[in-house]
Design an enzyme around this catalytic site. Structure first.
Site, PDB file in Angstrom:
ATOM      1  N   SER A 272      65.476  23.203  33.292  1.00  0.00           N
ATOM      2  CA  SER A 272      66.569  23.638  32.409  1.00  0.00           C
ATOM      3  C   SER A 272      68.068  23.253  32.756  1.00  0.00           C
ATOM      4  O   SER A 272      68.946  23.899  33.067  1.00  0.00           O
ATOM      5  CB  SER A 272      66.727  25.107  32.328  1.00  0.00           C
ATOM      6  OG  SER A 272      67.328  25.792  31.228  1.00  0.00           O
TER       7      SER A 272
ATOM      8  N   PRO B   2      43.374  24.045  18.710  1.00  0.00           N
ATOM      9  CA  PRO B   2      43.615  25.309  18.424  1.00  0.00           C
ATOM     10  C   PRO B   2      44.476  25.880  19.828  1.00  0.00           C
ATOM     11  O   PRO B   2      44.214  25.306  20.898  1.00  0.00           O
ATOM     12  CB  PRO B   2      42.125  26.064  18.587  1.00  0.00           C
ATOM     13  CG  PRO B   2      41.215  24.958  18.971  1.00  0.00           C
ATOM     14  CD  PRO B   2      41.798  23.510  18.770  1.00  0.00           C
TER      15      PRO B   2
ATOM     16  N   ASN C 180      70.929  17.723  30.469  1.00  0.00           N
ATOM     17  CA  ASN C 180      70.728  16.287  30.292  1.00  0.00           C
ATOM     18  C   ASN C 180      72.067  15.633  29.637  1.00  0.00           C
ATOM     19  O   ASN C 180      72.471  14.835  30.232  1.00  0.00           O
ATOM     20  CB  ASN C 180      69.599  15.825  29.423  1.00  0.00           C
ATOM     21  CG  ASN C 180      68.480  16.882  29.468  1.00  0.00           C
ATOM     22  OD1 ASN C 180      68.679  18.072  29.421  1.00  0.00           O
ATOM     23  ND2 ASN C 180      67.253  16.321  29.385  1.00  0.00           N
ATOM     24  N   CYS C 181      72.447  16.332  28.813  1.00  0.00           N
ATOM     25  CA  CYS C 181      73.722  15.852  27.973  1.00  0.00           C
ATOM     26  C   CYS C 181      74.681  15.891  28.765  1.00  0.00           C
ATOM     27  O   CYS C 181      75.813  15.013  28.478  1.00  0.00           O
ATOM     28  CB  CYS C 181      73.800  16.533  26.777  1.00  0.00           C
ATOM     29  SG  CYS C 181      72.455  16.915  25.718  1.00  0.00           S
TER      30      CYS C 181
ATOM     31  N   TYR D 295      50.559  24.166  20.840  1.00  0.00           N
ATOM     32  CA  TYR D 295      51.655  23.894  20.096  1.00  0.00           C
ATOM     33  C   TYR D 295      52.527  22.796  20.667  1.00  0.00           C
ATOM     34  O   TYR D 295      52.504  22.378  22.303  1.00  0.00           O
ATOM     35  CB  TYR D 295      52.826  24.946  20.084  1.00  0.00           C
ATOM     36  CG  TYR D 295      51.791  26.267  19.266  1.00  0.00           C
ATOM     37  CD1 TYR D 295      52.279  26.216  18.026  1.00  0.00           C
ATOM     38  CD2 TYR D 295      50.936  27.068  19.813  1.00  0.00           C
ATOM     39  CE1 TYR D 295      51.947  27.276  17.447  1.00  0.00           C
ATOM     40  CE2 TYR D 295      50.480  28.112  19.002  1.00  0.00           C
ATOM     41  CZ  TYR D 295      50.889  28.327  17.843  1.00  0.00           C
ATOM     42  OH  TYR D 295      50.511  29.031  17.048  1.00  0.00           O
ATOM     43  N   ALA D 296      53.475  21.846  20.375  1.00  0.00           N
ATOM     44  CA  ALA D 296      54.172  21.074  20.946  1.00  0.00           C
ATOM     45  C   ALA D 296      55.696  20.820  20.254  1.00  0.00           C
ATOM     46  O   ALA D 296      55.820  21.124  19.231  1.00  0.00           O
ATOM     47  CB  ALA D 296      53.731  19.576  20.783  1.00  0.00           C
TER      48      ALA D 296
HETATM   49  P1  FAD Z   1      63.231  17.107  28.169  1.00  0.00           P
HETATM   50  O1  FAD Z   1      64.392  18.033  28.069  1.00  0.00           O
HETATM   51  O2  FAD Z   1      63.093  15.785  28.598  1.00  0.00           O
HETATM   52  O3  FAD Z   1      62.359  17.905  28.975  1.00  0.00           O
HETATM   53  C1  FAD Z   1      60.847  17.434  29.178  1.00  0.00           C
HETATM   54  C2  FAD Z   1      60.526  17.850  30.772  1.00  0.00           C
HETATM   55  O4  FAD Z   1      59.029  17.826  31.091  1.00  0.00           O
HETATM   56  C3  FAD Z   1      60.952  16.897  31.924  1.00  0.00           C
HETATM   57  O5  FAD Z   1      61.677  17.462  32.878  1.00  0.00           O
HETATM   58  C4  FAD Z   1      59.734  16.375  32.592  1.00  0.00           C
HETATM   59  O6  FAD Z   1      59.904  16.150  33.704  1.00  0.00           O
HETATM   60  C5  FAD Z   1      58.716  17.162  32.210  1.00  0.00           C
HETATM   61  N1  FAD Z   1      57.526  16.701  32.202  1.00  0.00           N
HETATM   62  C6  FAD Z   1      56.942  15.439  31.534  1.00  0.00           C
HETATM   63  N2  FAD Z   1      55.750  15.524  31.576  1.00  0.00           N
HETATM   64  C7  FAD Z   1      55.227  16.385  32.614  1.00  0.00           C
HETATM   65  C8  FAD Z   1      54.050  16.814  32.831  1.00  0.00           C
HETATM   66  N3  FAD Z   1      52.981  15.970  32.499  1.00  0.00           N
HETATM   67  N4  FAD Z   1      53.947  18.078  33.811  1.00  0.00           N
HETATM   68  C9  FAD Z   1      54.739  18.711  33.775  1.00  0.00           C
HETATM   69  N5  FAD Z   1      56.364  18.339  33.523  1.00  0.00           N
HETATM   70  C10 FAD Z   1      56.599  17.172  32.652  1.00  0.00           C
HETATM   71  N6  FAD Z   1      70.754  14.977  23.286  1.00  0.00           N
HETATM   72  C11 FAD Z   1      71.693  15.634  22.307  1.00  0.00           C
HETATM   73  O7  FAD Z   1      71.660  16.267  21.237  1.00  0.00           O
HETATM   74  N7  FAD Z   1      73.174  15.557  22.591  1.00  0.00           N
HETATM   75  C12 FAD Z   1      73.374  14.819  23.563  1.00  0.00           C
HETATM   76  O8  FAD Z   1      74.492  14.529  23.911  1.00  0.00           O
HETATM   77  C13 FAD Z   1      72.481  14.390  24.397  1.00  0.00           C
HETATM   78  N8  FAD Z   1      72.923  13.581  25.581  1.00  0.00           N
HETATM   79  C14 FAD Z   1      71.869  13.263  26.742  1.00  0.00           C
HETATM   80  C15 FAD Z   1      72.149  12.527  27.692  1.00  0.00           C
HETATM   81  C16 FAD Z   1      70.930  12.006  28.305  1.00  0.00           C
HETATM   82  C17 FAD Z   1      71.527  11.425  29.872  1.00  0.00           C
HETATM   83  C18 FAD Z   1      69.666  12.385  28.188  1.00  0.00           C
HETATM   84  C19 FAD Z   1      68.598  11.758  29.145  1.00  0.00           C
HETATM   85  C20 FAD Z   1      69.340  13.009  26.969  1.00  0.00           C
HETATM   86  C21 FAD Z   1      70.581  13.479  26.284  1.00  0.00           C
HETATM   87  N9  FAD Z   1      70.069  14.117  25.006  1.00  0.00           N
HETATM   88  C22 FAD Z   1      71.052  14.513  24.281  1.00  0.00           C
HETATM   89  C23 FAD Z   1      68.842  14.276  24.486  1.00  0.00           C
HETATM   90  C24 FAD Z   1      68.145  15.480  24.883  1.00  0.00           C
HETATM   91  O9  FAD Z   1      68.236  15.963  26.154  1.00  0.00           O
HETATM   92  C25 FAD Z   1      66.670  15.733  24.548  1.00  0.00           C
HETATM   93  O10 FAD Z   1      66.515  15.462  23.305  1.00  0.00           O
HETATM   94  C26 FAD Z   1      66.100  16.924  25.121  1.00  0.00           C
HETATM   95  O11 FAD Z   1      66.421  17.190  26.225  1.00  0.00           O
HETATM   96  C27 FAD Z   1      64.541  17.014  24.768  1.00  0.00           C
HETATM   97  O12 FAD Z   1      63.899  18.231  25.211  1.00  0.00           O
HETATM   98  P2  FAD Z   1      62.145  18.029  25.530  1.00  0.00           P
HETATM   99  O13 FAD Z   1      62.165  19.220  26.230  1.00  0.00           O
HETATM  100  O14 FAD Z   1      61.625  17.400  24.606  1.00  0.00           O
HETATM  101  O15 FAD Z   1      62.389  17.128  27.057  1.00  0.00           O
END
Ligand code: FAD
Length: 834
Positions: free
Chosen positions: A40, A277, A43-44, A280-281
């Site tokens: 948590s 079943p 990222n942004c 979710y993703a």
């Molecule tokens: P993530 O937040 O990436 O989380 C996925 C997590 O799953 C990661 O920590 C990863 O390590 C973990 N993981 C992956 N595979 C496995 C596994 N097999 N086992 C256990 N853990 C695993 N979006 C905006 O809307 N506005 C912004 O300004 C913006 N700026 C950004 C700036 C940066 C530098 C980055 C990198 C992204 C930015 N984004 C922004 C995009 C936004 O952060 C993502 O869209 C969002 O975080 C996606 O959420 P998520 O849960 O899908 O993936």
């Protein structure tokens, strides 16, 4: 029995799901696996931590495993990667740094593994000076590298949102940056006519930009990274940041039987259920529906990921929540600019084979008479039925709320009529009575209802030139400052009297006309249509043409941009070293014009140069965004040399070398006489005694005077009240003269606003605001104009009529007749009636 829920991925989607689930179900057992150390995190915010705007690292850590457990009773297992899943047995396999390999069963599974930065198989890519930015360790590495002070230059590969943010933040750290983009333009959500504005801002701010060129290979050279592009150009820099896009992190699911899309995204339905079943993703890893086009797509943004986490949790908890698609609403800070977009753009609509119309307007961020108002560019895309399909906005202020309003209307499946009917908050510092969003609706409505015949510059360029006459309906002054080739000039206010001339000229051909931003063009369209012409008004007007021309110039060059017109890259025989031209740092005098609005900075520049010797350098710092272009034009027109011009986050810094013979900025009789010959003077008839109009007229007069123009202001009728002395002066008067004297305001301080006077409160408010925004008061503007040689002439005839005497007017006012005024107007190329 309590549900056992496993969540894979502990950031946006995963952490949202865990928190929501706990709020809905106190008894569920929730285990969250995260392969990295941190959960948590923001990222942004990562690029802004590297750049230094976010100072404290722990601000990026929104939650820790301990805090997440304390509040949401979630068993957070970080440093634990889920390596495979057996959907039949409902079992996940984990590789944990602390516990080694083990398995865990689930009743429900929520997958939110996100997307990782693309790392193509290019020669030399595994170089430790090639960095990426996705998570906290990546950020620590980049920050440490930059903080070390060794990095003087960087090449950012990829002009998407992350690439542009990184480029900006590296510039903030004083690093020379080259941004390389393989496509024709950066920032894909924007159409080319819009994105060129952002590209210019990037270049003006010191980033060198190469478009339509990708990376062929990387190599280690002299302790730096050498990047060879597909064009075989080579560039050398201390660091490379790879930001060419993301791919879903779903390799561990490839052999599992979970249904994936062609690029590896997890396929889900509206309830975010996968084909397995109870699984979710959410987030960047899933394929979703484009809310506008209905096509399948993937939109890696934090907003959708967080909402999807909540929806998946709802459904696990037994609610029935749905995700209906994403419209890709996104925003980015591009140095001083804000660029935002929502819904479909022209590219996505063409891809989906959906027909559409567009309009582009350039409304002001708020009421133009309130200090600090800045125009923005707003593009609206809609279909024949009036349904709003998309919007893009770029500007310095107020773009975010306009795009968010339109995003809301798109989500409600609204129309352009809805945009016209929206009742939005308004007071002068924030908006206009017709908000830019309403204006976009009005313009689009006029197009659809046939009152306005809009055409785009692209469509005009495709037309046969024999078929139409191009008319520029702006003022003569605007036309003289630049116009489209082959356009004839008939200002909109003269159209009616020149209708016969236009009829002869066009000889039955179509009239294609444009103004500055489209508004006067619409009025011209209405006048000419009702006189029987077939008219087309070019959407966005001259301003859009300039932006597009800039785009094609940049396209044609397809080479490294210059820093403004001043930057360069040093070149050796083979490889070019990424570095900016050293900034000018020697100067003879410094001027702080920050906080002043136009024409304040120009006036101060002029005044400062007056005391300096030829060849001496003045350093100026200004915060008015318009100063960047103003000072270029000013130096050109006044023969002073602009040695260097650069932008920082909040300041524009110019180095001006005083031209030989002092340029022509001195208001010497000679230069005026010379300008007279060129008919370059400015005259103004000030008829109104309203405070706002008086301020406007003196702002224009001061601006023109600072450009070295001779300005004559002719005050007549109510305008004379501006010039009255505040204290009563006893003079003999007849009955009417006494009445006028009693009833009219005594001097500039007593003037009222033309609108919203609010029993005099409006005027006081404006004065207070001008003070707070460092805009000169009306009295200071009058003094400054007089000091700069602006001729203030009171109309003899009006004075006689109204019984005013010379002694009642402020010192320095000339008394003149219409003849004097007309002879001045003869030598002027701008003549305003206010
Ligand atoms: P993530 O937040 O990436 O989380 C996925 C997590 O799953 C990661 O920590 C990863 O390590 C973990 N993981 C992956 N595979 C496995 C596994 N097999 N086992 C256990 N853990 C695993 N979006 C905006 O809307 N506005 C912004 O300004 C913006 N700026 C950004 C700036 C940066 C530098 C980055 C990198 C992204 C930015 N984004 C922004 C995009 C936004 O952060 C993502 O869209 C969002 O975080 C996606 O959420 P998520 O849960 O899908 O993936």
């Amino acid at each position: 029995m309590a549900k056992k829920v496993i969540i894979v991925g502990g950031v946006a989607g995963g952490a949202s799901a865990a928190a929501r689930l706990r709020r809905l179900d106190e008894s569920a057992e929730i285990i969250m696996f995260e392969k990295d150390e941190y959960i948590s995190f923001a990222n942004c915010g990562l690029p802004y931590y590297v750049g230094g705007s976010i100072k404290e690292r722990n601000k990026l850590l929104v939650q820790t495993p301990e805090a997440m457990n304390a509040r949401f009773m979630t068993d957070v297992r970080n440093n634990s990667e889920v390596t495979s899943i057996d959907f039949e047995k409902k079992e996940v396999s984990i590789a944990s740094k602390a516990k080694g390999h083990y398995k865990e069963t689930y009743d429900y599974l929520i997958l939110s593994p996100g997307a990782k930065a693309m790392k193509p198989n290019i020669q030399g890519i595994n170089n430790d000076k090639i960095l990426m930015l996705r998570n906290i360790p990546d950020t620590d590495r980049m920050k440490e590298y930059v903080d070390g002070g060794e990095v003087k230059s960087a090449i950012v590969i990829g002009g998407g949102f992350i690439g542009v943010e990184v480029a900006e933040n590296l510039v903030e750290r004083g690093i020379s940056v080259l941004l390389v983009e393989a496509a024709a333009h950066i920032l894909a959500p924007f159409d080319s006519d819009m994105v060129v504005i952002a590209e210019k801002e990037i270049m003006d701010s010191g980033v060198q930009l190469i478009r339509e060129d990708g990376v062929k290979k990387f190599a280690d050279k002299e302790g730096k990274v050498e990047v060879t592009l597909n064009s075989d150009r080579k560039f050398l820099a201390d660091m490379v940041v790879l930001a060419i896009g993301v791919v879903p992190e779903t390799e561990f699911l490839r052999e599992s039987g979970l249904k994936l899309g062609p690029k590896g995204h997890i396929i889900v339905n509206e309830r975010l259920e996968t084909n397995k079943p109870d699984v979710y993703a959410t987030g960047d890893a899933i394929e979703i529906i484009d809310f506008v086009t209905g096509l399948k797509t993937a939109i890696p943004l934090a907003g959708p990921a967080n909402k999807q986490g909540r929806i998946a949790a709802d459904n696990v908890a037994g609610l029935n929540s749905r995700f209906y698609g994403s419209q890709g609403t996104a925003i980015i800070k591009v140095f001083g600019l804000t660029a935002a977009a929502t819904g479909a753009n022209e590219k996505s609509l063409m891809r989906a084979d959906i027909s559409y119309k567009t309009i582009t307007i350039h409304p002001s961020s708020h009421a133009t008479y309130y200090p600090g108002s800045i125009p923005m560019t707003l593009k609206l895309i809609f279909n024949e039925e009036g349904k709003v399909l998309g919007a893009q906005g770029i500007g310095y202020d107020g773009v975010d709320k306009r795009i968010d309003i339109i995003a809301t209307v798109i989500r409600m499946k609204g129309t352009i009529t809805d945009l016209t009917e929206l009742e939005l908050s308004y007071a002068p510092p924030f908006s206009s009575a017709k908000d830019p969003v309403n204006m976009a609706g009005f313009v689009a409505q006029n197009v659809l209802e046939g009152r306005s015949h809009m055409i785009t510059w692209e469509e005009v360029n495709k037309m046969n030139q024999e078929e139409y006459v191009l008319v520029d309906v702006r003022s003569e002054e605007e036309y003289a400052n630049g116009h489209v080739e082959n356009a004839i000039n008939i200002p909109v206010d003269h159209l009616r009297e020149r209708i016969t001339e236009l009829g002869k000229l066009s000889d039955g051909k179509k009239i294609v006309e444009y103004c500055q931003v489209g508004l006067r063009g619409y009025i011209a369209d209405r006048i000419l249509t009702q006189h029987g012409f077939q008219v087309y008004n070019i959407t966005g007007g001259y301003k859009t043409e300039v932006a597009q021309r800039l785009g094609s110039v940049m396209q044609a060059k397809n080479s490294i941009s210059e820093r403004g017109t001043l930057g360069y890259i040093t070149v050796d025989s083979d490889t070019q070293i990424v570095s900016n031209k050293p900034k000018a740092d020697t100067y003879d005098k410094e001027l702080d014009a920050s906080g002043l609005c136009c024409p304040g900075p120009l006036m101060q520049v002029k005044a400062s140069l007056t005391d300096m010797m030829d060849g001496q350098i003045l350093k100026v710092e200004a915060s008015d965004p318009g100063f960047y272009e103003d000072i270029k034009a000013w130096c050109k027109r006044t023969n002073n040399e602009l040695v260097d011009l650069s932008k920082t986050q909040s300041l524009i810094i110019a180095y001006i070398k005083k031209g030989r013979q002092g340029g022509n900025h001195l208001d010497s009789a000679d230069s005026y006489a010379m300008m007279g010959q060129n008919k370059d003077n400015k005259t103004m008839v000030v008829f109104s005694g309203d405070l706002d109009k008086a301020i406007a007229s003196f702002i224009i007069a001061n601006g023109a005077a600072s450009m070295g123009k001779k300005v004559t202001m002719f005050f007549t009728f109510w305008g004379l009240t501006i010039l009255r002395k505040p204290k009563k002066v006893r003079t003999p008067k007849d009955f009417l003269g006494t009445m006028f004297g009693l009833m009219l305001p005594r001097g500039s301080k007593k003037l009222k606003l033309s609108r919203m006077s609010m029993m005099g409160m409006g005027g006081k408010m404006i004065r207070g605001l001008m003070k707070s925004k460092n805009v000169l008061s009306l009295e200071e503007l009058i003094q400054s104009a007089m000091k700069d040689g602006v001729e203030i002439v009171a109309c003899q005839m009006s004075m006689d009529l109204m019984g005013f005497k010379k002694e009642e007017l402020i010192d320095g006012v000339k008394i003149g007749g219409v003849g004097y005024y007309l002879s001045e107007a003869e030598d002027a190329n701008v003549n305003l009636f206010i």
